[in-house]
Design an enzyme around this catalytic site. Structure first.
Site, PDB file in Angstrom:
ATOM      1  N   ASP A 118       0.863  -1.149  -0.024  1.00  0.00           N
ATOM      2  CA  ASP A 118      -0.072   0.073  -0.139  1.00  0.00           C
ATOM      3  C   ASP A 118       0.939   1.233   0.112  1.00  0.00           C
ATOM      4  OD1 ASP A 118      -1.764   2.193   0.556  1.00  0.00           O
ATOM      5  OD2 ASP A 118      -3.181   0.776   1.688  1.00  0.00           O
ATOM      6  N   GLU A 194       0.678  -7.638 -10.028  1.00  0.00           N
ATOM      7  CA  GLU A 194       1.625  -7.455 -11.183  1.00  0.00           C
ATOM      8  C   GLU A 194       1.080  -7.862 -12.492  1.00  0.00           C
ATOM      9  OE1 GLU A 194       6.260  -8.646 -12.082  1.00  0.00           O
ATOM     10  OE2 GLU A 194       5.391  -9.120 -10.196  1.00  0.00           O
TER      11      GLU A 194
END
Length: 212
Positions: A118, A194
């Site tokens: 985060d 990703e």
């Protein structure tokens, strides 16, 4: 993004002691005892849904992997991923990284992975970033002298912030990659985030840092 509540999560976690270590604070300094083999130890902080740790454990059977995740609704997916992979060298912890030194002994960990953490973009939340100096202090304590911190992110601001934070703490930057997938690195195991960001054409950043 709001996480969907899973009322069955507590029971599922409690029943998965073959993957989730139930009392991680009692394992401090003795983590290799929870694995079949005593091997180098890698820790992923914020393991998410578990694609990375399951994939890394499969590709690297000579390394023991621990994935730390505090969100119950997320770690249940990681449990499923590790279980489906059938690997013996991956375990999960349902805890918070702020207590790292209470769970791991000095010089116990070989590698720390920070994958798509985060970014906490607001300045007032800086201390929550996993590359803030108070976290780096913990990493230095639990890592072996030659241990590595490996960061991957799609967030340019977090990446730049982390490079500065590492440098200000006196760490050595072993690698700085501004477009990871342009390298075609066969050793790279993608996380769920990703894959999502890469498929959208977003750049993935990676750096490797060591304490001196």
């Amino acid at each position: 993004m709001r996480l969907r509540h899973k009322p069955w999560a507590d029971d599922y976690i409690a029943e998965s002691t073959h993957i989730v270590t139930p009392k991680p604070f009692e394992q401090k300094g003795e983590w290799n005892k929870v694995f079949d083999e005593s091997q180098p130890l890698a820790l992923e902080i914020g393991t998410g849904k578990g694609q990375f740790i399951a994939g890394m454990a499969e590709k690297n059977p000579s390394v023991n992997f621990i994935g730390m995740e505090r969100a119950k609704s997320v770690i249940v997916s990681a449990i499923q991923k590790v279980d489906e992979a059938g690997v013996k060298n991956a375990r999960l912890i349902h805890e918070n990284a702020k207590d790292l030194r209470e769970m791991f002994g000095s010089n116990e960990v070989d590698t720390i992975y920070l994958n798509f953490s985060d970014p906490w973009p607001k300045t007032r939340h800086e201390k929550r970033r996993l590359t803030f100096h108070t976290f780096l202090e913990q990493y230095k304590d639990v890592l072996k002298p030659d241990g590595e911190v490996i960061l991957k992110t799609d967030n340019q601001h977090l990446f730049e912030y982390s490079l500065v934070s590492f440098s200000q703490y006196g760490m050595k930057l072993e690698e700085v990659v501004l477009d990871l997938h342009a390298l075609d690195d066969e050793t790279n195991v993608m996380t769920e985030y990703e894959e999502k960001f890469s498929n959208k054409g977003q750049r993935i950043y990676r750096c490797i840092a060591k304490f001196q």
